[in-house]
Design an enzyme around this catalytic site. Sequence first.
Site, PDB file in Angstrom:
ATOM      1  N   GLU A   1       7.323  11.182   3.354  1.00  0.00           N
ATOM      2  CA  GLU A   1       8.597  12.034   3.243  1.00  0.00           C
ATOM      3  C   GLU A   1       8.426  13.312   3.287  1.00  0.00           C
ATOM      4  O   GLU A   1       9.330  14.167   3.627  1.00  0.00           O
ATOM      5  CB  GLU A   1       9.433  11.689   2.046  1.00  0.00           C
TER       6      GLU A   1
ATOM      7  N   GLU B   1      -7.838  -4.030  -4.590  1.00  0.00           N
ATOM      8  CA  GLU B   1      -7.744  -3.119  -5.718  1.00  0.00           C
ATOM      9  C   GLU B   1      -8.981  -3.168  -6.607  1.00  0.00           C
ATOM     10  O   GLU B   1      -9.212  -2.389  -7.549  1.00  0.00           O
ATOM     11  CB  GLU B   1      -6.655  -3.394  -6.537  1.00  0.00           C
TER      12      GLU B   1
END
Length: 313
Positions: free
Chosen positions: A97, A128
């Site tokens: 963004e 992960e």
Amino acid sequence: MNDHTGSTRLAELLEELSSLGTEASTTERGDLDLLATAELVRRMNTEDQRVPLAVAERADEIAQAVDGIAERFRRGGRLIYIGAGTAGRVGVLDASECPPTFGTDPSMVVGLIAGGETAIRAAVENAEDDAQAAETSLRGLELNAHDTVVGISASGRTPYVVGGLEYARGIGALTVAIASNADSAIGVAAEIAIEVVTGPEFISGSTRLKAGTAQKLVVNMLTTLSMIKLGKTYRGVMVDLLATNEKLHARSVRTVTQLAGVGVDEASAALRAADGSVKLALLILASGADAKRAKVALAEADGILREAIAALS
């Protein structure tokens, strides 16, 4: 891994998870499936209201991180988020963004997620747990001491994030941890620990809920407040936005009309002279200088519009 080693590791992990507030269960939520929808909404909303209060408790650490990030931005450094699952997606979203919101180069704020781009939309099993993967990605970005690495993990123990922070700190980058549990492993690995303790989730262990909301609130602050310090806003309005579509072009015109107190035609003319730069158009209108002179003044003011206006006044 043999059966004995596997059983030992499982026991260690179960003990570790039992100590995390984000994994805890509460007895008053045992009847959720029996409640009316309106009551479910009320209860979940009540839980969500705890999040901004928990974030507020970490204001000092957030401010310290913002100052560090902004200072490194001024040196040409980057902000790089690392995380897995929801935490990784929060970082990727915030990074994505920044270019349309603040007119930044896409390389200025980067989001890395365990498992790569596939993991943005789908789970990548065991990604992960790879403590070396983040280091590999950071090396690929040629991480240096001018950069900031922000590790995000609700549990605060994700190996991918711990490994990335340890590598980043070792080469002198600023390191920041965003966790939802106190005394976290990533907090120990980082210079600045932002541990927003959000407590048990509405659905036990579902850390995309309160923990994810807390992460989003914190990263909003890190980039937004850093950009304010870099002069990306003026009088509380975005002035470095990129007009990449019709809506943003209209917003550019509206911004200039509002901040400069001029009509649409005059605002549009100033934007044309400024090659679409809202900030430069505002400086031209405020100072009466031509585009070339205004551009030089803005560069000399390090992009701070208020300082450029003062210099030309």
